[in-house]
Design an enzyme around this catalytic site. Structure first.
Site, PDB file in Angstrom:
ATOM      1  N   GLU A 148       8.332 -10.389   1.359  1.00 20.65           N
ATOM      2  CA  GLU A 148       8.417 -11.636   0.577  1.00 20.65           C
ATOM      3  C   GLU A 148       9.833 -11.926   0.081  1.00 20.65           C
ATOM      4  O   GLU A 148      10.046 -12.287  -1.076  1.00 20.65           O
ATOM      5  CB  GLU A 148       7.416 -11.592  -0.587  1.00 20.65           C
ATOM      6  CG  GLU A 148       5.969 -11.492  -0.106  1.00 20.65           C
ATOM      7  CD  GLU A 148       4.965 -11.283  -1.221  1.00 20.65           C
ATOM      8  OE1 GLU A 148       5.380 -11.158  -2.388  1.00 20.65           O
ATOM      9  OE2 GLU A 148       3.749 -11.224  -0.932  1.00 20.65           O
ATOM     10  N   GLU A 199      -2.294 -10.982   6.566  1.00 26.15           N
ATOM     11  CA  GLU A 199      -3.106 -10.676   5.379  1.00 26.15           C
ATOM     12  C   GLU A 199      -4.140 -11.771   5.152  1.00 26.15           C
ATOM     13  O   GLU A 199      -4.299 -12.274   4.034  1.00 26.15           O
ATOM     14  CB  GLU A 199      -2.215 -10.527   4.141  1.00 26.15           C
ATOM     15  CG  GLU A 199      -1.121  -9.482   4.262  1.00 26.15           C
ATOM     16  CD  GLU A 199      -0.240  -9.383   3.009  1.00 26.15           C
ATOM     17  OE1 GLU A 199      -0.671  -9.877   1.946  1.00 26.15           O
ATOM     18  OE2 GLU A 199       0.848  -8.814   3.104  1.00 26.15           O
TER      19      GLU A 199
END
Length: 579
Positions: free
Chosen positions: A342, A446
């Site tokens: 991220e 995910e």
């Protein structure tokens, strides 16, 4: 008396040609900034005056700005919004949108100087829907692609927004194309048939080469080529029911938290890999392939508690030690590593160690384990939605370009996490179109859906949309079960629980099992040869066993590997059966 019959399987793999529907979907995207914009997709669709060749017809100013029609030296015409005092001051066009339709959007944008993030927004009676983002530049045109669905039919107004009010916004070649639900489903089916399957033709003939009509062809799939997996957590190590549920379904996995820095080095200097070691051993014993998640995490709140207080020098040493430790220990054990998780949304390491530190860590990662393991970027809100624009496809592509300019030339993968709250399928498809232009491995890493009354339906929609896009090379769901997060007491869980605490399927589990069954031809396939001894089937790519049954004669099983292949004839197999 037992007679031997020779049966020939003539297996031909044919790529299914594109069927023509009323409105085919345009998967193209151009990431280069061009001197002149390309023609609008779908000839503009329902946009009035999409190329601005008729002055400002159909367009008006949005809020307070100066809107002009301009023409460049090469004759290209476009619209400009200047004297902008607020981010949303621009130009607009109004439409009536229908609830049951899906809208794909594209445009070419430029700014008067430097660079600026620009969002395309549709203002409806109930909300503002962000349809797409692009980083626009001066001196050339950049393409944005996106889409939207609306909750209720009614009026909507397209406008453009940039927080940089100093720039003028230019636009050209604007398109808004509606699709019916049936058309959208046809795009998915067509893409799956073309890219995920091959048409396989079998022929049965006897020992004299004569066709055998009305013979039964039986096909069983042993392995699917498309990687479809699910995250797991440490509860699986001691829970036999969890193991039975998981390993009967999945051949790919990733660990939720067990490999993260705060899990393996909770106290500084005390590194403990015993939990991931046990999970890896268990997964490998069942032939399960593993993604590595993650080496470092750029979100400041997910650092080990002792890390934020370190000096810059100590932080750099600790982060490098962590990277070398975990990647050396597990070298060659994983197919991917999320190296700096991220790092578009967050910048903990960049803020302390310099703006190019992510690239430095990817270079380290590739040097340690790059020969067998692909270093991945991994981000959320890239294919799910576009409200903040921080990790938009345009920003993601920019990050890749920055790493290449910083001389990272090693392998790299695109991880789009896929934490969905709703199903904006046009945006998701367009976002993948944009990411695919990087020509890198692209996985949804995910996938889950927030809890709510439509959770299973949304999961079904996004799962099938993602799988149908040929650029996606794998899908990972985010955990099937957690003892604290899979019953009705959990109101804010991100986990899309596939089971209850007794390992009985939830509605989400039923969606996943149905998808798996289709993907793997779980029920097997049987067909009857025609008068010329032929039987044809469309098969997902993977490993199969096939045999022919003719009365009491049954051939031995023959292994067949169905792969994408442009060759017409793959193989001719001679199978002997005893009567």
């Amino acid at each position: 008396m037992a007679n031997k019959i020779l049966i020939l399987f003539s297996i031909l793999c044919l790529v299914i040609g594109s069927q023509v529907y009323a409105v085919p979907y345009d998967y193209s995207y151009t990431k280069e900034c061009l001197a002149k914009p390309l023609k609008p997709q779908y000839e503009g669709g329902v946009i009035v005056n999409p190329e601005l060749n008729e002055g400002l017809k159909g367009w008006t100013k949005f809020e307070d700005s100066t809107v002009e029609h301009r023409e460049s030296d090469d004759g290209n015409k476009y619209i400009v919004a200047s004297a902008r005092k607020q981010p949303f001051h621009s130009f607009s066009q109004k439409f009536n949108l229908e609830k049951e339709k899906l809208y794909t959007f594209s445009a070419w944008l430029q700014v008067s100087h430097e660079k600026a993030d620009i969002a395309a927004i549709f203002k409806t009676n109930t909300s503002n829907v962000y349809a797409g983002w692009v980083i626009a530049q001066s001196g050339c045109w950049s393409m944005v692609k996106g889409g939207l669905v609306v909750n209720v039919s009614g009026p909507a107004e397209l406008y453009f927004e940039s927080n940089n009010t100093n720039v003028d916004i230019w636009a050209d070649s604007i398109s808004l194309q509606p699709f019916t639900q049936q058309e959208w489903k046809s795009h998915q089916d067509q893409s799956i048939e073309k890219f995920r399957k091959s048409k396989v033709k079998f022929q049965a003939v006897d020992q004299h080469g004569q066709p055998i009509p009305n013979a039964t062809v039986s096909i069983k799939q042993n392995n699917a080529n498309f990687p479809f997996g699910c995250a797991m957590n440490q509860n699986i190590v001691q829970n036999g029911a969890y193991q039975n549920y998981f390993f009967s379904r999945f051949k790919y996995t990733v660990f939720q938290n067990e490999l993260k820095w705060y899990s393996t080095e909770y106290n500084r200097g005390s590194v403990d890999y015993s939990v991931p070691d046990a999970m890896i051993a268990l997964a490998k014993s069942h032939g399960v392939t593993i993604r590595g998640h993650n080496v470092l995490w750029d979100d400041p709140k997910y650092q080990p508690y002792w890390v934020p207080g370190l000096s810059a020098n100590d932080l750099g040493a600790a982060a490098q030690k962590r990277l070398i430790s975990v990647m050396t220990k597990y070298k060659g054990r994983f197919i991917h590593w999320d190296v700096v998780n991220e790092n578009l949304h967050w910048n903990f390491f960049e803020s302390r160690l310099g703006p190019n530190i992510s690239t430095v860590y990817y270079k380290y990662a590739n040097k340690i384990d790059g020969s067998r393991t692909v270093p991945f970027l991994n981000e959320y809100n890239t294919i799910e939605e576009s409200r903040d624009g921080v990790a938009s496809p345009s920003r993601y592509l920019q990050k890749i370009d920055e790493m290449r300019r910083d001389r990272y030339g090693g392998p790299l993968g695109i991880g789009a996490q896929g934490h969905f709250t709703s199903a904006n399928l046009p945006y998701t498809r367009s976002a993948i179109d944009m990411l695919a232009s990087a020509k890198l491995p692209l996985w949804v890493t995910e996938l889950d859906v927030t809890r709510g009354p439509n959770q299973a339906n949304i999961l079904n929609q996004v799962l099938r949309e993602i799988h149908s896009h040929n650029a996606v090379q794998g899908i990972m769901l985010w955990t099937p079960w957690d003892p604290q997060g899979c019953d009705d007491r959990c109101t804010n869980c991100y986990a899309t629980c596939l089971t209850d605490n007794n390992f009985r399927n939830t509605d989400n589990g039923n969606v996943v099992d149905s998808f798996r069954n289709e993907l793997t031809h779980a029920d097997g396939l049987r067909g009857t040869t025609d008068s010329n001894g032929y039987f044809e089937a469309s098969l997902f790519h993977g490993e199969f066993e096939a045999k022919i049954i003719n009365g009491d004669a049954v051939s031995s099983s023959q292994e067949i590997n169905v792969v994408p292949n442009e060759e017409t004839v793959l193989n001719v197999l001679r199978l002997t059966v005893n009567v």
